[in-house]
Scaffold this active site. Structure first.
Site, PDB file in Angstrom:
ATOM      1  N   TYR A   5      -4.739  -2.697   2.758  1.00  0.00           N
ATOM      2  CA  TYR A   5      -3.955  -1.491   3.071  1.00  0.00           C
ATOM      3  C   TYR A   5      -4.774  -0.543   3.951  1.00  0.00           C
ATOM      4  O   TYR A   5      -4.271  -0.017   4.955  1.00  0.00           O
ATOM      5  CB  TYR A   5      -3.534  -0.812   1.766  1.00  0.00           C
ATOM      6  CG  TYR A   5      -3.013   0.599   1.943  1.00  0.00           C
ATOM      7  CD1 TYR A   5      -1.765   0.839   2.491  1.00  0.00           C
ATOM      8  CD2 TYR A   5      -3.781   1.700   1.549  1.00  0.00           C
ATOM      9  CE1 TYR A   5      -1.286   2.140   2.656  1.00  0.00           C
ATOM     10  CE2 TYR A   5      -3.317   2.996   1.706  1.00  0.00           C
ATOM     11  CZ  TYR A   5      -2.071   3.213   2.259  1.00  0.00           C
ATOM     12  OH  TYR A   5      -1.613   4.492   2.420  1.00  0.00           O
ATOM     13  N   SER A  50      -4.126   8.012   5.965  1.00  0.00           N
ATOM     14  CA  SER A  50      -4.622   8.220   4.596  1.00  0.00           C
ATOM     15  C   SER A  50      -6.122   8.504   4.679  1.00  0.00           C
ATOM     16  O   SER A  50      -6.781   8.049   5.632  1.00  0.00           O
ATOM     17  CB  SER A  50      -4.410   6.951   3.771  1.00  0.00           C
ATOM     18  OG  SER A  50      -5.081   7.050   2.540  1.00  0.00           O
TER      19      SER A  50
HETATM   20  N1  LIG Z   1       1.154   8.483  -2.157  1.00  0.00           N
HETATM   21  C1  LIG Z   1      -0.109   8.489  -1.765  1.00  0.00           C
HETATM   22  O1  LIG Z   1      -1.056   8.646  -2.588  1.00  0.00           O
HETATM   23  C2  LIG Z   1      -0.442   8.364  -0.295  1.00  0.00           C
HETATM   24  C3  LIG Z   1      -1.750   8.722   0.103  1.00  0.00           C
HETATM   25  C4  LIG Z   1      -2.077   8.606   1.457  1.00  0.00           C
HETATM   26  C5  LIG Z   1      -1.136   8.163   2.367  1.00  0.00           C
HETATM   27  N2  LIG Z   1       0.134   7.825   1.952  1.00  0.00           N
HETATM   28  C6  LIG Z   1       1.078   7.366   2.966  1.00  0.00           C
HETATM   29  O2  LIG Z   1       2.198   8.228   2.948  1.00  0.00           O
HETATM   30  C7  LIG Z   1       3.340   7.524   3.444  1.00  0.00           C
HETATM   31  C8  LIG Z   1       4.522   7.775   2.524  1.00  0.00           C
HETATM   32  O3  LIG Z   1       4.255   7.207   1.266  1.00  0.00           O
HETATM   33  P1  LIG Z   1       4.774   7.854  -0.113  1.00  0.00           P
HETATM   34  O4  LIG Z   1       3.581   8.228  -0.882  1.00  0.00           O
HETATM   35  O5  LIG Z   1       5.819   8.864   0.143  1.00  0.00           O
HETATM   36  O6  LIG Z   1       5.363   6.536  -0.811  1.00  0.00           O
HETATM   37  P2  LIG Z   1       6.849   6.113  -1.256  1.00  0.00           P
HETATM   38  O7  LIG Z   1       7.418   7.151  -2.138  1.00  0.00           O
HETATM   39  O8  LIG Z   1       6.723   4.723  -1.758  1.00  0.00           O
HETATM   40  O9  LIG Z   1       7.669   6.127   0.125  1.00  0.00           O
HETATM   41  C9  LIG Z   1       7.497   5.116   1.075  1.00  0.00           C
HETATM   42  C10 LIG Z   1       8.628   5.226   2.083  1.00  0.00           C
HETATM   43  O10 LIG Z   1       8.446   4.193   3.066  1.00  0.00           O
HETATM   44  C11 LIG Z   1       9.673   3.513   3.232  1.00  0.00           C
HETATM   45  N3  LIG Z   1       9.480   2.112   3.588  1.00  0.00           N
HETATM   46  C12 LIG Z   1       8.703   1.182   2.984  1.00  0.00           C
HETATM   47  N4  LIG Z   1       8.883  -0.012   3.562  1.00  0.00           N
HETATM   48  C13 LIG Z   1       9.809   0.167   4.546  1.00  0.00           C
HETATM   49  C14 LIG Z   1      10.435  -0.688   5.492  1.00  0.00           C
HETATM   50  N5  LIG Z   1      10.176  -2.002   5.563  1.00  0.00           N
HETATM   51  N6  LIG Z   1      11.350  -0.159   6.332  1.00  0.00           N
HETATM   52  C15 LIG Z   1      11.666   1.158   6.282  1.00  0.00           C
HETATM   53  N7  LIG Z   1      11.097   2.021   5.421  1.00  0.00           N
HETATM   54  C16 LIG Z   1      10.183   1.518   4.564  1.00  0.00           C
HETATM   55  C17 LIG Z   1      10.377   3.613   1.883  1.00  0.00           C
HETATM   56  O11 LIG Z   1      11.789   3.531   2.069  1.00  0.00           O
HETATM   57  P3  LIG Z   1      12.745   2.298   1.629  1.00  0.00           P
HETATM   58  O12 LIG Z   1      12.112   1.619   0.473  1.00  0.00           O
HETATM   59  O13 LIG Z   1      14.049   2.974   1.345  1.00  0.00           O
HETATM   60  O14 LIG Z   1      12.817   1.448   2.865  1.00  0.00           O
HETATM   61  C18 LIG Z   1       9.994   5.010   1.445  1.00  0.00           C
HETATM   62  O15 LIG Z   1      10.910   5.958   1.945  1.00  0.00           O
HETATM   63  C19 LIG Z   1       2.925   6.067   3.570  1.00  0.00           C
HETATM   64  O16 LIG Z   1       2.647   5.754   4.919  1.00  0.00           O
HETATM   65  C20 LIG Z   1       1.656   5.989   2.744  1.00  0.00           C
HETATM   66  O17 LIG Z   1       0.807   4.965   3.210  1.00  0.00           O
HETATM   67  C21 LIG Z   1       0.492   7.934   0.643  1.00  0.00           C
END
Ligand SMILES: NC(=O)c1ccc[n+]([C@@H]2O[C@H](COP(=O)([O-])OP(=O)(O)OC[C@H]3O[C@@H](n4cnc5c(N)ncnc54)[C@H](OP(=O)(O)O)[C@@H]3O)[C@@H](O)[C@H]2O)c1
Length: 264
Positions: free
Chosen positions: A158, A145
């Protein structure tokens, strides 16, 4: 709608963690569209099953494997099923992640420990389980991130997990360079997913979406490029790059600018 586009990744096998939602879901679809066989790893079986059907119906090769990133044996089994199903691993996208809001003075250690388990130890376990099955030309892509480059108030715990993930990427890249396996870190900024809804909270911090942010498909496109060509550090937008460069060049001024953010 899922479509098979130019098959630049035909014959490759990819694992995407966190494939049930947001960036991971979009990435899995694009990888399948480029011809890769894709293992969909996350906990939500219903969502994984629906995505598996969607990809298969469009002619893609895919396998949904329920996986808990906080559980090492679950990760090991997911990798074993990948090998049993597809024979090797070419691309590992360590995307699964969970957020944590709260001021440093108030964070609960058990929350921080859990977020490290998922975001850092989970990614490490995936790397260690996958590496023995990866050949020359392999790609490891870790989703960090922009706030893994400069921590900001109220989500410092985080941020710490993403700093740790960056360190793992940097050391690993050099350690395995003679195997011709690339390690890419992707630094998205705000992205329109359910991430904030799904984040852990320390107190009663607000949920809901901040205005702005890119669609997850835009981040997924950058991840696909890294899967095709490798690369070291990948930013999604010019503003993300400017934010990071500015905070590195002017850390003190950044502290001052962030004070307003810390107040409300
Ligand atoms: N959205 C943003 O603004 C943003 C910005 C920078 C970086 N990121 C990063 O991008 C990545 C994806 O996030 P996103 O934005 O797509 O959020 P999201 O829609 O909440 O997706 C998160 C994913 O992680 C999985 N996950 C969470 N806990 C888990 C566990 N214990 N075991 C297996 N899977 C798990 C969830 O699947 P289940 O719940 O089905 O397990 C879900 O598929 C993350 O690493 C986040 O830190 C996001």
């Amino acid at each position: 709608m899922w479509t098979m586009t130019s098959e630049t990744l035909k014959g490759k096998v990819a694992i995407v963690t966190g494939a049930s939602s947001g960036i991971g879901r979009a990435t899995a679809k694009l990888l399948a569209g480029r011809g890769a066989a894709v293992v969909l790893a996350a906990r939500n079986e219903e969502k994984l099953g629906a995505l598996e059907k969607e990809i298969s119906a469009s002619g893609g090769r895919t396998l949904a494997v329920k996986t808990d990133m906080a559980d090492e044996s679950s990760i090991r089994k997911m990798v074993e099923r990948t090998i049993a199903g597809f024979g090797a691993i070419d691309i590992l996208v360590n995307n699964a992640g969970v957020g944590l809001s709260g001021r440093i003075a108030e964070l609960r250690s058990e929350d921080l420990r859990y977020v490290f388990e998922v975001n850092v130890i989970g990614a490490l376990n995936c790397i260690q389980a996958a590496l023995p099955h990866m050949n020359r030309g392999g790609r490891i892509i870790n989703v960090s991130s922009v706030i893994g480059k400069r921590a900001i108030p109220k989500v410092g715990g985080y941020c710490a997990t993403k700093f740790a993930l960056n360190a793992i990427s940097d050391a690993l890249r050099v350690e395995i360079s003679d195997r011709n396996i690339t390690v890419t870190t992707v630094y998205p900024g705000t992205t329109r997913t359910a991430f904030r809804e799904n984040s852990r909270r320390t107190k009663d911090e607000k949920r809901g979406w901040r205005p702005g942010g890119v669609e997850p498909e835009k981040v997924a496109e950058k991840i696909i490029r890294a899967a095709e060509r490798g690369g070291r550090d990948v930013y999604v937008t010019l503003m993300d790059r400017i934010f990071v460069a500015g905070t590195m060049l002017m850390p003190g001024i950044t502290d001052l600018a962030l004070r307003a953010w810390a107040r409300d």
